[in-house]
Each structure stands twice: as structure tokens, then as C-alpha cells.
Design a protein around this motif. Structure first.
Motif, short mmCIF file in Angstrom:
data_model
loop_
_atom_site.label_atom_id
_atom_site.label_comp_id
_atom_site.label_asym_id
_atom_site.label_seq_id
_atom_site.Cartn_x
_atom_site.Cartn_y
_atom_site.Cartn_z
N ASP A 129 0.86 -1.29 -0.06
CA ASP A 129 -0.05 0.06 -0.06
C ASP A 129 0.96 1.20 -0.07
OD1 ASP A 129 -2.16 1.83 -0.04
OD2 ASP A 129 -3.09 0.82 1.73
N ASP A 130 0.96 2.03 1.04
CA ASP A 130 1.80 3.12 1.02
C ASP A 130 3.29 2.77 1.31
OD1 ASP A 130 -0.17 5.06 0.75
OD2 ASP A 130 -0.46 4.91 3.00
N ASP A 131 3.28 1.45 1.76
CA ASP A 131 4.59 0.71 1.81
C ASP A 131 4.27 -0.59 1.91
OD1 ASP A 131 7.36 0.20 2.62
OD2 ASP A 131 7.52 1.71 4.17
N LEU A 132 5.44 -1.65 2.05
CA LEU A 132 5.29 -2.81 1.97
C LEU A 132 4.55 -3.33 3.39
CD1 LEU A 132 5.87 -5.79 0.66
CD2 LEU A 132 8.01 -5.70 2.05
N ILE A 133 3.63 -4.21 3.13
CA ILE A 133 2.72 -4.94 4.19
C ILE A 133 3.15 -6.26 4.50
CG2 ILE A 133 0.38 -5.55 4.80
CD1 ILE A 133 -0.87 -3.51 3.04
N LYS A 134 3.26 -7.02 3.46
CA LYS A 134 3.86 -8.41 3.56
C LYS A 134 4.53 -9.15 2.44
CE LYS A 134 2.39 -12.52 6.13
NZ LYS A 134 1.48 -13.34 6.46
N LEU A 135 5.61 -9.60 2.58
CA LEU A 135 6.28 -10.21 1.35
C LEU A 135 6.73 -11.66 1.70
CD1 LEU A 135 7.91 -10.15 -1.27
CD2 LEU A 135 9.87 -9.35 0.16
N VAL A 136 6.38 -12.80 0.93
CA VAL A 136 6.52 -13.86 0.90
C VAL A 136 7.34 -14.59 -0.38
CG1 VAL A 136 5.83 -16.33 1.58
CG2 VAL A 136 4.71 -14.62 2.61
N SER A 137 8.28 -15.36 -0.26
CA SER A 137 9.00 -15.93 -1.31
C SER A 137 9.37 -17.46 -0.83
CB SER A 137 10.17 -15.16 -1.57
OG SER A 137 9.93 -13.92 -1.97
N ASP A 138 9.30 -18.28 -2.20
CA ASP A 138 9.69 -19.51 -1.98
C ASP A 138 10.61 -19.87 -3.49
OD1 ASP A 138 10.04 -22.29 -2.20
OD2 ASP A 138 8.17 -22.67 -1.01
#
Length: 520
Positions: free
Chosen positions: A22-31
Motif C-alpha cells: 500500500d503506502d509501504d510494504l505490508i507483507k512479502l513471502v517468497s519460495d
């Protein structure tokens, strides 16, 4: 228009990643996909992405706000991987009844770099596995000022690493080994605004030196090439901000080289935090958000992936044109990418400047070789009828020559001047002289006459390939600085055909060279 959170899904190659921004990163998930051996296997990577994508997206959306749009990496990338992500994004957008946004992977790297740095109008070095490009914004698009003509710097590193039995990806281990190494010469291939790494990889594979020395010399050579073309773009455009993006940007030696170059030019330099450097869902979500807020969405029927999606094919609707300084005061000296030129009323002295970012032995070799070659080829070009300055004196790092007073071609791009440019280069090429750096700053327009003033990367060759690369450099500059590049290129070829019998064959080769820059 304020939108709300956007879900971004990245899966162009090795990493399946999703994020909410949104205005900044809320959540990031990587695999990430990790091959058992060798490099990335496209079908295996796609199978991996298909097996984890539901869980990864679910983790991002779990207990989070509902996204107002779904963004996905539309290309460039590996086709099987892109199709997994595209299918998931379409299904999710239909399920949630929200708009769909196709994001160019390369542009996303640029935009997350701009977000992280706060820079407004930077030159960008995008260094990753498959991509090595120097980009900048102009007139509604990201223009590619220069790029690799064969493989990306990351793939070059990985190819060499595999040949030595090092783990994938090879960058971290090569960086570690390089800290214990010493320098020895390896091939250095810069062609105007472009560069090539295949010769460097082959020579490194065949080298008999200790592995630490090969790794050190590989980095010193390859990264100096990247830094040189980036500096040339800063000089050509007059921009004073620079960012490094892409997975290879995590390398500390490359960061140091670029920072030293920018410091010496008085330009600001930035590199994003590590989670924004490699391929990641945050860059897709952020870029999707600013695209959505500017009105860029996709009907589902137009959401097919594009493995060869170029950054310069994207219409940038979310940026305003930068303010260009009108300061063109004459000075007793001017500075280019490689040299400082000082003037008297009748002479111009071009002195090559030592580069702090280059290894001293490499720096000395390039200065000596380029100064000698330039002086020789200025004289040879003049003998075959190309207007060049008369040389008065030569030293190991400087050439004193006749001063030509005129307007740079980049400030006088007309069909007439490009026809004359074509004639001039046709005359050079028919005499087996390759200029090597056909940017529009290296021509001067004086009345109805055109002068070629810089032969710093020139060589002699009768090969179609070298002539095609020469023209490719000019075409890239025209595309990145003019809205009328198609007509200007036609004018150039009109003049070129008058004096170059193989013009059509060379033009075909130029197009082949352009296609090599596609993501493979």
C-alpha cells in the motif's frame, strides 16, 4: 487517485514471490526454486512455482486487507514460469472481482529502486541473471541506453561458477573467493553503450591461474565494464542520480565501483535493501499500485504473458517529464565519460582520466591502448574523407588536436543531418574503420558540415558483426533521445546506402543484434 493495497505476484524465473503493498510494504513471502545441479531448468522451475503458489499467496493475504487489484509479472522471463503466474493472477482477479495489471519485470526493478532511493530521475543499471541494461526515462518510456549483446552479467557469473563446480547461484561464492585473489588481464569488451561477456567467460574458464585470482579478475573486469557504460549514460544524458537494481546488485564490489564513479562525477548513488534487489513480489506489487493509480489495467483477454517484453515497450503513464536544465554555458573544459577536454582558441586537448573504480593495471592498459588507437584512427578516417580534427601532438594519455566549434548532433537531429551522418559512417565502414561509440555527442554540426570528433573505442575490421554493432549503438541513442527515431534511422540508412554496398546486409545484422538483447 488513492487506491489501497495491491497484491503482486512475481515468477519470471527462479523465485516465486508475492507481496501486498500500500503506502509501504505490508507483507512479502517468497519460495525460490533451487536446482539440484546446474542452472535454472524452465520446466522444473515452473513445476516448483505451480506447487507453491497457492500457499505463498495465501500467506500474504492471510489476515491482511483485501487487495484492490492484482498485479503479476507479465514478462520478460521464462515462458513456463510466466504462464503459471499469469494463470493464477487471472483466476484471483476474477475471483475477487478486482482489476488485473500486467507489470514489466524490468520496469518493476526500476520503480522499486526509485521508491527505495527517493530519486526522481536516475540512470539505472539493471544487473541480473539474464539482464544487463542501462536505462533512463525520457518522453513517456524507459529508454535502454546500453545493454549486453550476448548474456547477462549474472548468467556470465553462473556459467563460470558451474565450470568450476561452484554452487548455484555462483555470485556469492565468487565474491567470497575474489577477496583473496590478485589481478591478471581478461578480455574487456565495451562497444559504445553496449557490452558483451562471452569472451570474458571463455577466457576465465580456460585460465590456469588460481581460482581466487580468476574470480577476482572476473569481477574486476566485468564490473568495470558495467560501470563504464553506466558512466557513459550519465554523461550522455546529463542526469545526476544513479541507482543499481537486480540480483547482481547485491555484490559489494560492484556497489563500490559504482559509488566511486558517481562520487567522482558528483552524482548521487543508491542501491535498494537486499529484499528489493533480487526478483521479488514487492516490486511487482508496488509497480502495479502506481500503474493502477494512473489508470493502467488489463482486460483479461489482453493479459497473455510476453517472454520478450522489453522495458522500452511500456507506456509509462505514472511519471511526469523531468525538468531539463537549460544551462549550456561555454567552458574552457568539458568532461565526458572517459576524458576531460580543455580548449584554447585553436586547440582541444583530450586527456583520458584515470578511473578510481578500475584496477590500476586495467586502468593503465585501457588508457594507453585507447589513446594510441584513437590517434591512429582519427588520422586514418581523415585520409578516407571523413571530417576529423587535425592531430598536433600525442602523449600516453592525451591527444592535442585542432579545435572544432559546432553544435552537438544530439541538439540538431534532423533528417538532413542524419543523411550526412549515414554518408560519414558509410565512408568509414567501407574503409574498414569501426567507430565503436556512435553516440550523438561525438558528432559536431558546423554549418552544413559534419565532424566526427571522438574515436576513443575505434578499431579496424571488415566484419559485418562489428559494423552492425556500430549502427546498433547509434540506433539505441536515437531511440532513447528522440520521438522521431524511426524517421531519423531511415534518413541515416539513406546516406549510408550511398557509400556502403553491404548496407542491407549490415542492417539485417543490426536487427539480429537488437534481438539478442531479449530475455533468453
Amino acid at each position: 487517485m488513492k487506491s489501497g493495497p495491491v497484491l503482486g505476484i512475481e515468477g519470471t524465473a527462479w523465485n516465486l514471490s508475492a507481496a501486498l503493498f500500500d503506502d509501504d510494504l505490508i507483507k512479502l513471502v517468497s519460495d525460490p526454486y533451487k536446482p539440484v545441479q546446474g542452472g535454472i531448468h524452465p520446466r522444473e522451475a515452473a513445476q516448483h512455482h505451480a506447487s507453491v503458489i497457492t500457499r505463498v499467496i495465501g500467506e500474504v493475504l492471510d489476515d491482511g486487507p483485501k487487495p484492490v487489484a492484482i498485479a503479476f509479472s507479465q514478462g520478460p522471463g521464462l515462458g513456463p514460469c510466466l504462464r503459471i503466474v499469469g494463470t493464477a493472477a487471472r483466476a484471483l482477479a476474477l475471483s475477487l472481482k478486482v482489476p488485473l495489471i500486467g507489470v514489466n519485470h524490468c520496469v518493476a526493478h526500476v520503480e522499486i529502486g526509485r521508491f527505495a532511493s527517493g530519486f526522481d530521475d536516475p540512470v539505472v543499471l539493471y544487473a541480473s541473471g539474464a539482464n544487463t541494461q542501462v536505462l533512463g526515462y525520457l518522453q513517456g518510456r524507459y529508454r535502454i541506453f546500453g545493454e549486453t549483446l550476448d548474456i547477462g552479467i549474472g548468467n556470465a557469473i553462473d556459467k563460470f561458477a558451474r565450470s568450476q563446480g561452484l554452487p548455484h547461484p555462483g555470485g556469492p561464492e565468487i565474491e567470497r573467493l575474489a577477496r583473496q585473489g590478485s589481478y591478471f588481464p581478461l578480455p574487456y569488451t565495451v562497444k559504445g553503450m553496449d557490452l558483451a561477456f562471452s569472451g570474458l567467460v571463455s577466457a576465465a574458464k580456460d585460465a590456469s591461474a588460481p581460482l581466487e585470482d580468476i574470480c577476482y579478475s572476473f569481477q574486476e573486469t566485468g564490473f568495470a565494464m558495467c560501470t563504464e557504460v553506466t558512466e557513459r549514460a550519465l554523461s550522455q544524458t546529463g542526469k545526476n542520480e544513479m541507482i543499481l537494481v537486480g540480483g547482481v546488485g547485491a555484490n559489494k564490489r560492484l556497489q563500490t565501483m559504482l559509488r566511486e564513479m558517481c562520487d567522482d562525477r558528483g552524482a548521487a548513488f543508491s542501491v535498494p535493501i537486499p529484499q528489493y534487489l533480487g526478483d521479488n513480489g514487492a516490486m511487482i506489487a508496488y509497480t502495479g499500485k502506481i500503474m493502477f493509480e494512473s489508470g493502467s489495467t488489463l482486460p483479461v483477454e489482453l493479459s497473455r504473458v510476453n517472454p520478450s517484453f522489453r522495458a522500452d515497450q511500456v507506456e509509462v503513464t505514472w511519471r511526469d517529464e523531468p525538468v531539463v536544465s537549460g544551462n549550456h554555458e561555454e567552458s574552457a573544459t568539458t568532461r565526458g565519460a572517459e576524458a576531460v577536454v580543455s580548449f584554447t582558441d585553436i586547440t582541444a586537448t583530450k586527456t583520458r582520466v584515470s578511473k578510481r573504480y578500475r584496477h590500476p593495471e586495467l586502468d593503465k592498459r585501457l588508457i594507453n591502448e585507447r589513446t594510441r588507437a584513437e590517434a591512429r584512427l582519427i588520422s586514418e578516417a581523415r585520409r578516407v574523407g571523413v571530417r576529423t580534427p587535425i592531430i598536433r601532438e600525442i602523449t600516453h594519455d592525451a591527444i592535442v588536436m585542432e579545435r572544432i566549434i559546432g553544435q552537438k548532433l544530439k541538439e540538431n537531429l534532423t533528417p538532413e543531418t542524419l543523411i550526412e551522418t549515414g554518408r560519414m559512417i558509410g565512408r568509414l565502414h567501407s574503409s574498414q574503420i569501426i567507430h565503436g561509440d556512435l553516440t550523438t555527442c561525438n558528432f559536431l554540426v558546423q554549418g552544413n558540415k559534419l565532424w566526427l570528433i571522438d574515436f576513443g573505442l575505434a578499431l579496424t575490421s571488415s566484419e559485418i558483426e562489428h559494423r552492425g554493432v556500430d549502427i546498433h549503438v547509434l540506433y539505441q541513442i536515437l531511440e532513447s533521445t528522440s520521438n522521431d527515431s524511426d524517421n531519423l534511422k531511415k534518413s541515416f540508412m539513406k546516406g549510408y546506402r550511398e557509400l556502403m554496398p553491404e548496407a542491407d546486409e549490415i542492417l539485417t545484422r543490426e536487427h539480429e543484434i537488437e534481438l539478442r538483447g531479449r530475455y533468453l
